[in-house]
Design an enzyme around this catalytic site. Structure first.
Site, PDB file in Angstrom:
ATOM      1  N   TYR A  51     -21.994   4.524  -4.886  1.00 37.33           N
ATOM      2  CA  TYR A  51     -21.177   5.698  -5.212  1.00 37.33           C
ATOM      3  C   TYR A  51     -21.009   6.584  -3.983  1.00 37.33           C
ATOM      4  CZ  TYR A  51     -19.283   6.533  -9.786  1.00 37.33           C
ATOM      5  OH  TYR A  51     -18.456   6.523 -10.869  1.00 37.33           O
ATOM      6  N   GLU A  53     -18.604   9.548  -3.856  1.00 39.28           N
ATOM      7  CA  GLU A  53     -17.648  10.633  -4.133  1.00 39.28           C
ATOM      8  C   GLU A  53     -17.600  11.611  -2.972  1.00 39.28           C
ATOM      9  OE1 GLU A  53     -18.827  12.398  -7.798  1.00 39.28           O
ATOM     10  OE2 GLU A  53     -17.636  10.993  -8.995  1.00 39.28           O
ATOM     11  N   ASP A 196       7.615   5.678  -0.079  1.00 37.48           N
ATOM     12  CA  ASP A 196       6.662   4.741  -0.680  1.00 37.48           C
ATOM     13  C   ASP A 196       6.972   3.364  -0.092  1.00 37.48           C
ATOM     14  OD1 ASP A 196       5.332   2.937  -2.264  1.00 37.48           O
ATOM     15  OD2 ASP A 196       6.031   3.759  -4.182  1.00 37.48           O
ATOM     16  N   THR A 222       0.866   0.404  -1.010  1.00 37.63           N
ATOM     17  CA  THR A 222      -0.183  -0.492  -1.494  1.00 37.63           C
ATOM     18  C   THR A 222      -0.705  -1.215  -0.262  1.00 37.63           C
ATOM     19  OG1 THR A 222       1.274  -2.402  -1.748  1.00 37.63           O
ATOM     20  CG2 THR A 222       1.063  -0.947  -3.654  1.00 37.63           C
ATOM     21  N   LYS A 225       0.533  -6.086  -0.731  1.00 37.81           N
ATOM     22  CA  LYS A 225       1.804  -6.817  -0.772  1.00 37.81           C
ATOM     23  C   LYS A 225       2.023  -7.459   0.606  1.00 37.81           C
ATOM     24  CE  LYS A 225       3.292  -4.062  -4.679  1.00 37.81           C
ATOM     25  NZ  LYS A 225       4.251  -3.123  -5.289  1.00 37.81           N
ATOM     26  N   ARG A 231      -6.179  -5.625  -3.165  1.00 42.92           N
ATOM     27  CA  ARG A 231      -5.448  -4.794  -4.108  1.00 42.92           C
ATOM     28  C   ARG A 231      -5.893  -3.346  -3.907  1.00 42.92           C
ATOM     29  NH1 ARG A 231      -2.245  -6.279  -7.753  1.00 42.92           N
ATOM     30  NH2 ARG A 231      -2.352  -8.306  -6.793  1.00 42.92           N
TER      31      ARG A 231
HETATM   32  C1  LIG Z   1       4.066  -2.176  -6.274  1.00 41.00           C
HETATM   33  C2  LIG Z   1       4.571  -0.810  -6.108  1.00 41.00           C
HETATM   34  C3  LIG Z   1       3.831   0.302  -6.545  1.00 41.00           C
HETATM   35  C4  LIG Z   1       2.632   0.189  -7.455  1.00 41.00           C
HETATM   36  O1  LIG Z   1       1.542  -0.406  -6.928  1.00 41.00           O
HETATM   37  P1  LIG Z   1       0.316  -0.851  -7.892  1.00 41.00           P
HETATM   38  O2  LIG Z   1      -0.698  -1.252  -6.892  1.00 41.00           O
HETATM   39  O3  LIG Z   1       0.838  -1.949  -8.734  1.00 41.00           O
HETATM   40  O4  LIG Z   1      -0.096   0.333  -8.677  1.00 41.00           O
HETATM   41  C5  LIG Z   1       4.310   1.568  -6.246  1.00 41.00           C
HETATM   42  N1  LIG Z   1       5.463   1.735  -5.570  1.00 41.00           N
HETATM   43  C6  LIG Z   1       6.213   0.691  -5.169  1.00 41.00           C
HETATM   44  C7  LIG Z   1       7.483   0.941  -4.432  1.00 41.00           C
HETATM   45  C8  LIG Z   1       5.803  -0.610  -5.436  1.00 41.00           C
HETATM   46  O5  LIG Z   1       6.574  -1.623  -5.061  1.00 41.00           O
END
Ligand SMILES: *Cc1c(COP(=O)(O)O)cnc(C)c1O
Length: 413
Positions: A51, A53, A196, A222, A225, A231
């Site tokens: 932990y 925090e 994002d 993220t 990807k 993840r």
């Molecule tokens: C995949 C994605 C997310 C969400 O990610 P998670 O890890 O699935 O919560 C947010 N924004 C965009 C643009 C994405 O492609």
């Protein structure tokens, strides 16, 4: 997995089954990838027991002599990778990273401009079923007939609605964003700019596309990807937002950070800093271009006029008279995994839309190049043509599985 096999054969069998599925299948979902064995080892490490925090040097629990340097290392590597002023590596995933960012700079009821979902935006950018849409007032902007973001409309909407935040970022939109034009519109109306980059973070890290981090106030992503890490999520921002972002992540939104995950992020960032990752990212974009050209040659309509990234959005309905759901199902039967996807202003429903989304970042990690992409497009076309002939699909499945065996997910390491 000796211990797991002995103690829990059920879970062991599910994991080995998934391993076989990943090995034998052709993964073309645009948001997935294969992490290295080193990333897997860091994920499975004893840091999961701890932990932590708070933040390095300011924790609520003792025993942080290894977690503090670990989190600092992940932050330093991310800063180097993206040239960010400030980095928070604690978000558990992409969706929470966005909630944390919204919560850092918005009050309930504030207006946000985000990209319309059917034009490639993400659920977390204002879909009515999300918590963020219940808290904030989202207004959507769109792409134009040429497939570019309609900057003139964006500016008009920005002047009319006076948003507190203007949000870029997408899950299915495939064209390079004009960072300067976009952030200038935000500046003009006194809005905070946010990007994002969940899908394209790896292409940016590998310098296959221009880095937006210097342009935007806040950048969320993220790590799993195109970036090919565990993840997870991450937030980068200008120094002036650092305090608000950190406070919003903890204690605002999350509890303890997942330190095993942060260890794996650090490993993945070091991998992305290597010259070989630049070669990977460039190959991903090259492969996607070949995918676009080969599909176009065979009469498929590619949305947004093509791709600058790792994926294409294909209108299978108007091209071949097959719905997105039918195409996804037929491809699945033949061992090729894609997802059905809305096209801009799709006349069909989200559960059975007109399009499919195809990404090449995962198969590029397995070493597939232009030649392989051409063969894959041949199969995709054949599958869509014979989409309800189960026997033919089963035959193609065998060919695909045999082909995939030649490209191991985990070459002897
Ligand atoms: C995949 C994605 C997310 C969400 O990610 P998670 O890890 O699935 O919560 C947010 N924004 C965009 C643009 C994405 O492609």
């Amino acid at each position: 997995m000796k211990n797991l096999k002995k103690q829990d054969s059920k879970v062991y069998e599910l994991i080995t089954g998934e391993m076989k599925r990943q090995q034998e299948g052709m993964e073309l979902i645009a948001s997935e990838n294969y992490v290295s064995k080193a990333v897997l080892e860091a994920l499975g490490s004893v840091f999961t027991n701890k932990y932590s925090e708070g933040y390095p040097g300011k924790r609520y629990y003792g025993g942080q002599m290894f977690t503090d340097p670990l989190e600092n290392l992940a932050i330093e590597r991310a800063k180097k990778l993206f040239g960010a002023d400030h980095v928070n590596v604690q978000p558990h995933s992409g969706a929470p990273a966005n909630m944390i960012a919204y919560n850092a700079v918005l009050k309930p009821g504030d207006t946000v401009l985000g990209m319309d979902l059917s034009h490639g935006g993400h659920l977390t950018h204002g879909h009515p079923l999300t918590l963020s849409a219940q808290i904030y007032n989202f207004i959507g902007y769109k792409s134009n007939a040429k497939g570019e973001i309609d900057y003139a409309e964006l500016e008009k909407l920005a002047k009319k609605h006076k948003p507190k935040l203007i949000l870029a970022g997408f899950s299915a939109y495939t064209r390079q964003l004009d960072y300067k034009k976009f952030t200038d519109i935000a500046k003009k109306v006194g809005a905070i700019s946010m990007f994002d980059i969940a899908h394209i973070a790896g292409l940016i890290a590998g310098k296959a596309i221009e880095n937006p981090v210097p342009f935007f106030d806040i950048v969320t992503t993220t790590t799993h990807k195109t970036l090919r890490g565990p993840r997870g999520g991450m937030i980068m921002c200008k120094a002036e937002f650092a305090k608000a972002i950190d406070k919003s992540a903890f204690p605002g939104f999350q509890g303890g950070p997942h330190m095993n995950n942060i260890a794996a992020k650090a490993v993945a960032f070091a991998e992305a800093l290597k010259p070989s990752f630049k070669i990977y990212a460039k190959q991903v974009v090259k492969n996607a271009k070949v995918l676009e050209k080969e599909l176009t040659k065979r009469g498929y309509k590619i949305m947004f006029g093509g791709t600058d990234y790792h994926m294409v959005l294909v209108d299978v309905m108007s091209s071949k008279g097959v719905t997105g759901k039918q195409a996804e199902h037929a491809l699945d039967e033949a061992g090729i995994t894609v997802n059905k996807n809305m096209i801009p202003d799709d006349p069909r429903s989200p559960m059975d839309p007109s399009g499919i989304r195809i990404g090449v970042q995962a198969i590029t990690s397995r070493g597939m190049k232009e030649k392989e992409i051409k063969m894959i497009v041949g199969w995709i076309d054949e599958i869509i043509l014979v989409h309800d002939d189960e026997k033919k699909l089963a035959e193609i499945r065998k060919v695909v599985a045999k082909f995939c065996k030649k490209y191991p997910i985990y070459p002897a390491v």
